[in-house]
Write an enzyme that holds these catalytic residues in place. Structure first.
Site, PDB file in Angstrom:
ATOM      1  N   ARG A 195       0.924  -1.053   0.026  1.00 27.60           N
ATOM      2  CA  ARG A 195      -0.066   0.065   0.089  1.00 27.60           C
ATOM      3  C   ARG A 195       0.767   1.444  -0.166  1.00 27.60           C
ATOM      4  NH1 ARG A 195      -1.629   2.099   4.578  1.00 27.60           N
ATOM      5  NH2 ARG A 195      -2.086  -0.008   5.522  1.00 27.60           N
ATOM      6  N   TYR A 216     -15.218  16.763 -17.469  1.00 34.67           N
ATOM      7  CA  TYR A 216     -15.693  15.249 -17.331  1.00 34.67           C
ATOM      8  C   TYR A 216     -16.748  15.170 -16.214  1.00 34.67           C
ATOM      9  CZ  TYR A 216     -15.555  10.454 -15.552  1.00 34.67           C
ATOM     10  OH  TYR A 216     -15.874   9.352 -15.221  1.00 34.67           O
ATOM     11  N   ASP A 265      -6.238  18.811 -15.732  1.00 27.97           N
ATOM     12  CA  ASP A 265      -6.396  17.387 -16.019  1.00 27.97           C
ATOM     13  C   ASP A 265      -5.966  17.316 -17.469  1.00 27.97           C
ATOM     14  OD1 ASP A 265      -7.853  15.096 -17.009  1.00 27.97           O
ATOM     15  OD2 ASP A 265      -9.619  15.228 -15.745  1.00 27.97           O
ATOM     16  N   LYS A 324      -6.799   6.044 -20.116  1.00 21.72           N
ATOM     17  CA  LYS A 324      -7.226   6.263 -21.268  1.00 21.72           C
ATOM     18  C   LYS A 324      -5.949   6.057 -22.240  1.00 21.72           C
ATOM     19  CE  LYS A 324     -11.034   7.674 -19.187  1.00 21.72           C
ATOM     20  NZ  LYS A 324     -12.116   6.895 -19.234  1.00 21.72           N
TER      21      LYS A 324
HETATM   22  N1  PLP Z   1     -10.597  12.766 -16.617  1.00 18.36           N
HETATM   23  C1  PLP Z   1     -11.297  12.890 -17.639  1.00 18.36           C
HETATM   24  C2  PLP Z   1     -10.909  14.083 -18.652  1.00 18.36           C
HETATM   25  C3  PLP Z   1     -12.000  11.870 -18.266  1.00 18.36           C
HETATM   26  O1  PLP Z   1     -12.235  11.859 -19.275  1.00 18.36           O
HETATM   27  C4  PLP Z   1     -11.988  10.624 -17.215  1.00 18.36           C
HETATM   28  C5  PLP Z   1     -12.861   9.555 -17.720  1.00 18.36           C
HETATM   29  O2  PLP Z   1     -13.516   9.502 -18.664  1.00 18.36           O
HETATM   30  C6  PLP Z   1     -11.413  10.789 -15.856  1.00 18.36           C
HETATM   31  C7  PLP Z   1     -10.728  11.787 -15.662  1.00 18.36           C
HETATM   32  C8  PLP Z   1     -11.726   9.689 -14.809  1.00 18.36           C
HETATM   33  O3  PLP Z   1     -10.984   8.630 -15.169  1.00 18.36           O
HETATM   34  P1  PLP Z   1     -11.259   7.036 -14.584  1.00 18.36           P
HETATM   35  O4  PLP Z   1     -12.471   6.644 -15.475  1.00 18.36           O
HETATM   36  O5  PLP Z   1     -10.207   6.415 -14.769  1.00 18.36           O
HETATM   37  O6  PLP Z   1     -11.763   7.187 -13.221  1.00 18.36           O
END
Ligand code: PLP
Length: 381
Positions: free
Chosen positions: A52, A105, A177, A202
């Site tokens: 962890r 998001y 992000d 992604k």
């Molecule tokens: N940030 C963006 C721009 C996203 O498109 C996504 C998911 O689609 C996330 C964060 C969240 O990622 P996760 O699905 O791995 O939790």
């Protein structure tokens, strides 16, 4: 190793380290052990205590993520959303405010509303492509500005360096992000961001087979230490196998990105020229309102686009139903192209137009993708 002088393609393959010193294995072993032996003297000769807190595979992933982004430190998480949750709770205290884009998001927006607001954090939303509006929204209690550019799903472009200047003057940190712009496609640290977040789910892992997230800090220090503390305390970390898979994906990231960018540009041009399509959102089109800023601050325009076929929601549903090569599924950044009706994925509070389809352009041949869309557009009429 002096990573600062190496190019992205080299870092993607070598930043994690060379062959395994114990066995000579060229590909790193997966260290499933949750615990590590302590010497008779009481120390931990391998540097690891308990998974962890730290694990060789996670360590290799974090080193690689920091090197790829050009940051000082990285902390890996079990999803992009877990990374966001820890970042928000580390960078904000009850009574403070976070400024977020009006298009972002939806999962992180929901996290803010359902978890951070009840905890005592205030959230303001603003169109971040409007710098005057950003400046007006930076109230004295704002401690964090959350940037997503291009935004999900409307592909709005934020001038990151300008927002950083405004945020600094107001005493707020900036977190970007960069899930849609990995591999320094948006050089967020060069543009002044303090922290970068990735859903490694992604493009970084790139094959739609592993969840993960990361927060990377431009400089070591107290903000990152709080993130590291929660990461180790709460343990929302990727498994050793997830770290290994993500690292395997990263090795080909720079070459995959070239294909994503090229294909997305070709598909966007096709859709924009087609009278059966009412609107295309792609920052690489000169008609996009964010084109100049995107061209200035990005290396490539990304692999994501959204579009609104003629015929309203029924027209969009018809196109989504008609594709055969492109897969109807949420998510993005994998080798296969995905199409989704974003409003229904986001749920009843979605502000996304009901006729909008989001497309994650994959690595199939662009001619085949265009032929698939062409036929689906014809059949939906
Ligand atoms: N940030 C963006 C721009 C996203 O498109 C996504 C998911 O689609 C996330 C964060 C969240 O990622 P996760 O699905 O791995 O939790």
């Amino acid at each position: 190793m002096n990573f600062a002088s190496q190019k992205l393609e080299t870092l993607a393959i070598h930043a994690a380290g060379g062959p395994d010193p114990a066995t000579g294995a060229v590909t790193a072993p997966i260290h499933l052990s949750t615990t590590f032996e302590r010497s008779a003297a009481g120390d931990y000769p391998g540097g690891f205590v308990y998974t962890r807190q730290g694990n060789p595979n996670r360590d290799a992933l974090e080193r690689t993520l920091a090197a790829l982004e050009g940051g000082a430190e990285a902390a890996a998480f079990s999803s992009g959303s877990a990374a966001a949750s820890v970042a928000l709770r580390s960078l904000l205290r009850p009574g403070e405010r976070v400024l977020v884009p009006d298009d972002m998001y939806h999962g992180i927006r929901r996290l803010l509303v359902e978890a951070l607001v009840p905890w005592g954090v205030s959230v303001s939303r603003v169109d971040m492509s409007d710098l005057a509006a950003v400046e007006r929204s930076l109230t004295g209690d704002t401690r964090l500005v959350w940037v997503e550019t291009p935004s999900n799903p409307l592909l709005k472009v934020t001038d990151l360096a300008a927002v950083v200047r405004l945020a600094r003057a107001a005493g707020a940190r900036v977190l970007c992000d960069a899930t849609w712009t990995p591999g320094r496609m948006l050089p967020a640290f060069e543009l002044g961001a303090d922290l970068v977040l990735h859903a490694t789910t992604k493009y970084l892992s790139g094959h739609s087979d592993v969840l993960g997230g990361a927060v990377i800090a431009r400089t070591a220090g107290e903000a990152f230490e709080r993130i590291r503390f929660l990461q180790r305390c709460e343990g929302a970390v990727p498994s050793p196998f997830d770290c290994w898979l993500t690292l395997r994906g990263i090795k080909t990231l720079p070459y995959r990105l070239r294909g994503h960018l090229e294909n997305a540009a070709a598909v966007a041009s096709f859709l924009e020229a087609d009278r059966r399509v009412a609107q295309v959102y792609f920052p690489g089109l000169p008609t996009h309102p964010g084109f100049d800023v995107a061209r200035r601050q990005m290396r490539g325009f990304g692999g994501m686009l959204s579009f609104r076929p003629q015929g309203g929601e029924a027209g969009a549903a018809g196109v989504a139903a008609g594709v055969r090569l492109i897969t109807r599924a949420t998510s993005l950044g994998g080798v296969e192209s995905l199409i989704e009706h974003r409003a229904s994925v986001e749920g009843p509070d979605s502000a996304t137009p009901r006729d909008l389809l989001r497309l994650s352009v994959g690595l199939e041949h662009p001619d085949d993708l265009i032929a698939d869309l062409d036929r689906a557009l014809a059949e939906s009429r």
